[in-house]
Design an enzyme around this catalytic site. Sequence first.
Site, mmCIF file in Angstrom:
data_model
loop_
_atom_site.group_PDB
_atom_site.id
_atom_site.type_symbol
_atom_site.label_atom_id
_atom_site.label_comp_id
_atom_site.label_asym_id
_atom_site.label_seq_id
_atom_site.Cartn_x
_atom_site.Cartn_y
_atom_site.Cartn_z
ATOM 1 N N MET A 119 75.101 27.476 59.012
ATOM 2 C CA MET A 119 76.014 26.388 59.387
ATOM 3 C C MET A 119 75.218 25.233 60.001
ATOM 4 O O MET A 119 75.768 24.363 60.673
ATOM 5 C CB MET A 119 77.082 26.890 60.364
ATOM 6 C CG MET A 119 77.967 27.967 59.718
ATOM 7 S SD MET A 119 79.615 28.095 60.423
ATOM 8 C CE MET A 119 79.235 28.459 62.123
ATOM 9 N N GLY A 125 65.519 31.125 64.544
ATOM 10 C CA GLY A 125 66.230 32.250 63.923
ATOM 11 C C GLY A 125 66.461 31.979 62.444
ATOM 12 O O GLY A 125 66.217 32.831 61.581
ATOM 13 N N HIS A 126 66.892 30.745 62.140
ATOM 14 C CA HIS A 126 67.149 30.397 60.736
ATOM 15 C C HIS A 126 65.844 30.300 59.940
ATOM 16 O O HIS A 126 65.779 30.757 58.799
ATOM 17 C CB HIS A 126 67.855 29.038 60.643
ATOM 18 C CG HIS A 126 69.208 29.005 61.277
ATOM 19 N ND1 HIS A 126 69.470 28.301 62.427
ATOM 20 C CD2 HIS A 126 70.375 29.584 60.927
ATOM 21 C CE1 HIS A 126 70.741 28.432 62.754
ATOM 22 N NE2 HIS A 126 71.315 29.215 61.863
ATOM 23 N N GLY A 184 70.940 37.129 59.874
ATOM 24 C CA GLY A 184 70.381 37.564 61.148
ATOM 25 C C GLY A 184 71.166 38.730 61.736
ATOM 26 O O GLY A 184 72.397 38.793 61.619
ATOM 27 N N GLU A 185 70.437 39.613 62.393
ATOM 28 C CA GLU A 185 71.099 40.738 63.068
ATOM 29 C C GLU A 185 71.820 40.289 64.334
ATOM 30 O O GLU A 185 72.591 41.047 64.897
ATOM 31 C CB GLU A 185 70.070 41.824 63.418
ATOM 32 C CG GLU A 185 69.636 42.623 62.209
ATOM 33 C CD GLU A 185 68.661 43.735 62.539
ATOM 34 O OE1 GLU A 185 68.251 43.868 63.721
ATOM 35 O OE2 GLU A 185 68.289 44.467 61.612
ATOM 36 N N LYS A 186 71.534 39.072 64.822
ATOM 37 C CA LYS A 186 72.213 38.621 66.041
ATOM 38 C C LYS A 186 73.729 38.701 65.864
ATOM 39 O O LYS A 186 74.435 39.141 66.743
ATOM 40 C CB LYS A 186 71.809 37.192 66.410
ATOM 41 C CG LYS A 186 72.501 36.741 67.691
ATOM 42 C CD LYS A 186 72.039 35.391 68.142
ATOM 43 C CE LYS A 186 72.606 34.270 67.304
ATOM 44 N NZ LYS A 186 74.052 34.042 67.458
ATOM 45 N N ASP A 187 74.188 38.263 64.683
ATOM 46 C CA ASP A 187 75.617 38.390 64.368
ATOM 47 C C ASP A 187 75.798 39.747 63.692
ATOM 48 O O ASP A 187 75.990 39.845 62.477
ATOM 49 C CB ASP A 187 76.044 37.241 63.449
ATOM 50 C CG ASP A 187 75.848 35.896 64.133
ATOM 51 O OD1 ASP A 187 76.483 35.665 65.168
ATOM 52 O OD2 ASP A 187 75.032 35.090 63.647
ATOM 53 N N SER A 203 70.196 30.514 69.143
ATOM 54 C CA SER A 203 71.542 30.254 68.636
ATOM 55 C C SER A 203 71.786 28.751 68.646
ATOM 56 O O SER A 203 71.347 28.048 69.573
ATOM 57 C CB SER A 203 72.575 30.940 69.541
ATOM 58 O OG SER A 203 73.861 30.412 69.294
HETATM 59 O O1 PAF Z 1 76.185 33.000 60.480
HETATM 60 C C1 PAF Z 1 76.574 31.883 60.050
HETATM 61 O O2 PAF Z 1 75.941 30.864 60.261
HETATM 62 C C2 PAF Z 1 77.876 31.799 59.273
HETATM 63 O O3 PAF Z 1 78.820 32.694 59.753
HETATM 64 C C3 PAF Z 1 77.699 31.959 57.757
HETATM 65 C C4 PAF Z 1 77.166 33.325 57.385
HETATM 66 C C5 PAF Z 1 76.738 30.882 57.244
HETATM 67 C C6 PAF Z 1 79.036 31.776 57.042
HETATM 68 O O4 PAF Z 1 79.602 30.536 57.322
#
Ligand code: PAF
Length: 285
Positions: free
Chosen positions: A30, A36-37, A147-150, A185
């Site tokens: 997003m 992290g990304h 990511g495992e964070k979520d 985050s």
């Molecule tokens: O983790 C995120 O950034 C979002 O939930 C995702 C997986 C891109 C879906 O909108």
Amino acid sequence: MLIVDTIADLRETLAPHRRAGRRIGFVPTMGYLHKGHTTLVDRAREHADVVVASIFVNPLQFAPTEDFARYPRDLPADSRLLEEHGCDILFAPSVEEMYPRPIATHVEVGGLSTILEGERRPGHFRGVATVVAKLFGIVQPDVACFGEKDYQQLAVIRRMVADLSLPVEILGVPTVREADGVACSSRNVYLSADERALAPVLNRSLAEAEAAIRDGILDPEAIEALIRRVLATVPVAEPDLVAVCRADDLGPIDPKAPPGAIAMMLAVRIGRTRLLDQRVVSLSA
Ligand code: PAF
């Protein structure tokens, strides 16, 4: 790096790669990217010939009371970061491109979507599963990184992919942390300097809980109480979710028959910001 903002252009861009038999890796995000990304992009690079990232703040996964409108956005900075990490294609569609009319088809991963975080954020995982299924339909990746964070999101996506036999390999990537242990985050930007200084308490509570598990404490209630005790040392930290469960299906732990791995998941409010963190403790070997 090529930036495309329509589904048709992305399909056209990917077609020759697919015809040439190249493996396509995908990192859905997003935006407002951080370490992290970029770690997800690096991982996708290792597993694919062509790396596609998407930036789309998905309205379906935000409740009306949540931060969709104020969710941080910075496309120029994100593009630079993706390029530095060798991303080949950035897909950055508008809401109108993704949802030209109200969407009537939703993906609901029963059970997993409505427990824990799903109980606190009704409809959230339905929104996530729906947009991820749609993005998978658009990109058709061979492998996708999350990511495992979520942690619950990852479990929901794995289950969706298994249940619907989607031809994509899901790679879970360990939580990336700042030097003081705070999980990276996009929402950390909401924290004031004072709040940011208190945020390491989440990781600290998980570290102490891990030590207790390794000392043989397997009763989920005792582990949860320990986590809450550590969080309580920071009075402004308000736990919204403290879950200690089986790592594979997020089910309850029977202390007499411990699972192979225990997952601990936190959602904690510091001021107006709700932070997530998690830790998995493997009990085998
Ligand atoms: O983790 C995120 O950034 C979002 O939930 C995702 C997986 C891109 C879906 O909108």
